[in-house]
Design a protein around this motif. Structure first.
Motif, short mmCIF file in Angstrom:
data_model
loop_
_atom_site.label_atom_id
_atom_site.label_comp_id
_atom_site.label_asym_id
_atom_site.label_seq_id
_atom_site.Cartn_x
_atom_site.Cartn_y
_atom_site.Cartn_z
N TRP A 1 62.31 153.67 65.48
CA TRP A 1 62.84 154.19 66.59
C TRP A 1 63.81 152.94 67.30
CZ3 TRP A 1 60.09 155.90 71.70
CH2 TRP A 1 61.07 156.48 72.65
N ASP A 2 65.28 153.15 66.79
CA ASP A 2 66.22 152.24 67.41
C ASP A 2 66.53 152.52 68.83
OD1 ASP A 2 68.67 151.02 67.57
OD2 ASP A 2 69.35 151.35 65.74
N LEU A 3 66.18 151.56 69.56
CA LEU A 3 66.17 151.69 71.06
C LEU A 3 67.77 151.70 71.54
CD1 LEU A 3 63.38 149.87 72.36
CD2 LEU A 3 63.39 152.17 71.91
N ASP A 4 68.50 150.86 70.79
CA ASP A 4 69.79 150.87 71.20
C ASP A 4 70.78 152.22 70.92
OD1 ASP A 4 69.84 148.38 71.96
OD2 ASP A 4 70.19 147.50 69.69
N THR A 5 70.51 153.01 69.87
CA THR A 5 71.04 154.18 69.48
C THR A 5 70.10 155.34 70.09
OG1 THR A 5 70.05 154.40 67.39
CG2 THR A 5 72.19 153.21 67.35
N GLY A 6 69.11 155.10 70.29
CA GLY A 6 68.02 156.23 70.59
C GLY A 6 67.79 156.97 69.49
N ARG B 1 61.48 142.60 70.14
CA ARG B 1 62.51 142.20 71.24
C ARG B 1 63.45 141.26 70.63
NH1 ARG B 1 60.00 143.83 76.04
NH2 ARG B 1 57.98 144.71 75.84
N ASP B 2 64.67 141.14 71.36
CA ASP B 2 65.41 140.04 70.67
C ASP B 2 65.07 138.86 71.63
OD1 ASP B 2 66.31 140.06 73.33
OD2 ASP B 2 68.02 141.21 72.83
N ARG C 1 64.33 141.48 75.51
CA ARG C 1 64.72 142.90 75.42
C ARG C 1 64.52 143.59 74.49
NH1 ARG C 1 71.06 145.04 75.50
NH2 ARG C 1 70.57 147.06 75.71
N ARG D 1 64.44 146.04 71.37
CA ARG D 1 65.41 146.69 70.69
C ARG D 1 64.87 147.81 69.48
NH1 ARG D 1 69.67 143.23 71.34
NH2 ARG D 1 70.88 145.10 70.82
N ARG D 2 63.61 147.66 69.30
CA ARG D 2 63.12 148.76 68.08
C ARG D 2 61.72 148.58 68.12
NH1 ARG D 2 63.40 147.01 61.78
NH2 ARG D 2 62.80 148.69 60.88
#
Length: 706
Positions: free
Chosen positions: A38-43, A120-121, A125, A127-128
């Motif tokens: 699951w890529d949280l940036d792109t959804g 997280r980065d 945050r 991220r994935r």
């Protein structure tokens, strides 16, 4: 040697610190467990073939968007799963796990389990999310005890969901901050969670303002307004943007020594303080206080977080509502007259009531305009205006302000009532707006009691007699302002009535008489009946009439204007005569002179009759000689502190008369000198496109001479 799932992949294609793709593949193959990424940036969330089987979806039914799975995950389960994932993302967790049910294509429910690893980065945050999903039917089992436990869990989830949905539905109707607080304090609200009471604060300019106190006796002096950096739970929640769960009385006492002494004796054993966050910023804090409770389960925390989100949205909506209403009301009040001028011979009362509901405001207005022609000795001349611009918003208020100003200007210039209305309609039509306005304009001469009424689509006025009885006055009307100009129907009819001493003219907008589902005529009759039994004192009468609005509420504004002709020091008219004199009509001029001669003798001018005739003749002659139009001559007897005879001569020229030096042999230039020497008072007033020269003479009462 065992493979470390968190270590580097043996094939070298997976970076250290992430679950090994090779491990997940072996694990999924052995236990029929599917994988997702699951890529949280792109959804976007990709799933392997096994995960598709677990969710009972075909590859073509899934477009890599999690929301597409909604048809397989019941709403209750989806809400609970979202809360678990959101909580893990916010509190810094690295993993999460949850059991939930899916609805298969056959319609049956199947237990499923998921585990996720949050990446997280460097700033923390998320991220994935890389994780697993598997069929958990066998794991949970179908024993009677397990079935009862699942049934109890399901009942509790339904109760919790019902509580969240019920509270959210109630909050949807909250218009103000007080409404939000009342919903939460309702017995069907958060009390079902076991909370004994609540406190709430709003974040304003870096400080927290307390808007809802806890139980009686719990208020801490000095906490009505506190800073975000102070040692209080509300301040901590605003600083950290995270809930603060106080699980025991000892935890409370140790963490907040300034607060605990004031509430320790109230039996508070636990508390939950929730940040109310809207649009990524804290707007307030909700504190729930508990008695006979310690600790908070994970489900309880999830429910409180879910409720906190709904409460924050409702609170923000309520705050916007109150801010917009304050702004709108301030705008409207700025557009209305700040003071009502004193008018000789009149008593005036005005009232305005805002709508009880709704943040919108109307374009209702009133105005009182001093008009040319009034004198302190002879009684005032005043224009009374009541009107309503279409719509209930700030645009209506802005249009109202502009319309009030131009109508006031036209009236003050001395135009006739019909001309005032026609010009105001033309102005509104040319304005960049699609609004129209209804209006009623009353031109009242208090010295004679003559009132000229013009109605533009507005309500008729009411007339209250000296004995208190009240009835509706039928006034012939024209189209509303703006529409009459659009359709070229600017000829407004004028209705004239005599306002006797002590009588009161009532002008109002429809918000005062209009009731949903009732006929407007019935509302007018009810207002007249109320006026008949209301106090005679004008200010108390206005309050009583506006009490209709205060009592029933409503979604429309209301304006009221009362104009009463005074009975104590109001000058009384002993008569009124008028003659129109054309510029080249010797007969009309002779008739005017004859009228003046007859009137001054009939009204008992006595020794001053010759002076009055001479001055009147001079003013009329000047009007005919120095203008291109006709003259209108009006004679009146005014009785007040002095009995006076007044002569008005109106013409169509705006040029003011001026004195000239006639010289020793001059035959002209002495007219104004005669007026100034013989009259007790004289002056010039603007009247629309022309002017009026008036003169007054003090004459004795015939009875006093005898």
């Amino acid at each position: 040697m065992e493979h470390d799932p968190a270590g580097p992949c043996r094939c070298g294609r997976q970076p250290a610190g992430e679950p090994s793709g090779c491990f997940l593949a072996l694990y999924g193959a052995a236990l029929r467990t599917g994988r997702f990424d699951w890529d949280l940036d792109t959804g976007l969330m990709t799933m392997d073939a096994t995960a598709h089987e677990v969710f009972d979806v075909r590859p073509e039914q899934y477009d890599n968007r999690p929301e597409t799975l909604a048809f397989r995950v019941p709403t209750v389960e989806a809400h609970r799963l979202d809360q678990i994932v959101s909580h893990a993302l916010k509190d810094g967790s690295e993993t999460y796990g949850a059991y939930f049910r899916i609805r298969c294509h056959t319609g049956t429910l199947r237990w499923t389990h998921t585990q996720g690893c949050i990446q997280r980065d460097a700033t923390g945050r998320p991220r994935r999310i890389v994780g697993l999903v598997r069929d958990a039917t066998r794991e949970l089992g179908d024993s009677p005890a397990a079935l009862r436990e699942r049934a109890d869990d399901e009942a509790e989830r339904r109760r919790t969901t019902s509580l969240v949905q019920g509270t959210t539905a109630a909050l949807a109707h909250a218009r103000t901050v007080r409404d939000v607080i009342d919903v939460l304090r309702d017995t069907h609200g958060l009390a079902h969670l076991g909370a004994s009471n609540l406190v709430m604060g709003l974040v304003e300019a870096g400080r927290i303002r307390l808007v809802a106190e806890g139980p009686a006796g719990s208020f801490v002096p000095g906490t009505r307004l506190t800073g975000v950096d102070e040692d209080y739970p509300m301040s901590e929640v605003v600083r950290t943007l995270a809930p603060r769960y106080i699980e025991t009385a000892d935890d409370f006492a140790e963490s907040y020594p300034l607060l605990w002494p004031h509430i320790g004796e109230l039996g508070i054993t636990a508390a939950a303080y929730l940040p109310l966050i809207a649009q990524a910023r804290p707007i307030g804090v909700l504190g729930l206080l508990y008695q006979d409770k310690t600790g908070f389960t994970e489900d309880e925390r999830n429910v409180l977080v879910a409720l906190g989100s709904s409460i924050a949205q409702s609170l923000q909506r309520a705050m916007f509502y109150e801010q917009e209403k304050d702004l709108a009301q301030g705008l409207q009040q700025a557009m209305l007259p700040r003071t009502i001028p004193g008018v000789p011979g009149a008593e005036i009362a005005v009232r305005y009531r805002s709508a009880a509901l709704g943040r919108d405001i109307g374009g209702d207005w009133y105005d009182v305009i001093p008009l040319p022609g009034g004198t302190p000795s002879g009684g005032g001349h005043v224009g009374a205006v009541i009107g309503d611009v279409q719509g209930h918003d700030t645009h209506a208020a802005a249009v109202m302000g502009q319309l009030r100003i131009v109508l006031r200007a036209y009236a003050a210039e001395g135009h006739t009532p019909a001309t005032v209305m026609a010009r105001a309609s033309g102005f509104l039509h040319e304005l960049d707006t699609d609004r129209f306005a209804t209006c009623l304009y009353a031109d009242a001469d208090l010295s004679t009691g003559v009132v000229q009424l013009v109605r533009a689509g507005h309500l008729d006025p009411l007339l209250q007699h000296t004995d208190g009885s009240c009835h509706r006055v039928s006034v012939e009307g024209g189209l509303p302002l703006g529409l009459s100009a659009e359709f070229g129907r600017l000829d407004y009819p004028v209705t004239t009535l005599e306002l006797d001493q002590g009588q009161t003219l009532l002008l109002c907008t429809d918000g005062l008489v209009e009731v949903p589902g009732a006929d407007l005529d019935d509302g007018m009759r009810a207002l007249a009946d109320l006026a008949a039994v209301a106090p005679r004192d004008l200010q108390r009468l206005a309050d009583r009439l506006c009490g209709i609005v205060d009592g029933r509420g409503g979604d429309d504004d209301a304006a009221l204007l009362l104009l009463r002709r005074r009975t104590d020091d109001t000058p009384r008219s002993g008569g009124r005569l008028q003659q129109h004199v054309a510029p080249s009509d010797p007969e009309a001029l002779a008739e005017a002179r004859h009228m003046i001669t007859a009137a001054v003798r009939a009204w008992g001018a006595g020794e001053r009759a010759d002076e009055i005739e001479l001055v009147a003749d001079e003013v009329i002659t000047n009007a005919l000689m120095h203008t291109d139009g006709a003259a209108i001559v009006t004679l009146r007897v005014l009785t007040g502190t002095d009995r006076r005879l007044r002569v008005d001569v109106e013409d169509s020229s705006s040029a003011l008369p001026r004195r000239r030096d006639a010289g020793e042999s001059g035959v002209s230039g002495r007219g104004l000198l005669l007026v100034d020497r013989l009259a007790d008072g004289w002056g010039v007033e603007a009247r629309g496109g022309g002017k009026c020269v008036w003169c007054e003479f003090v004459v004795p009462d015939p009875e006093e001479r005898e």
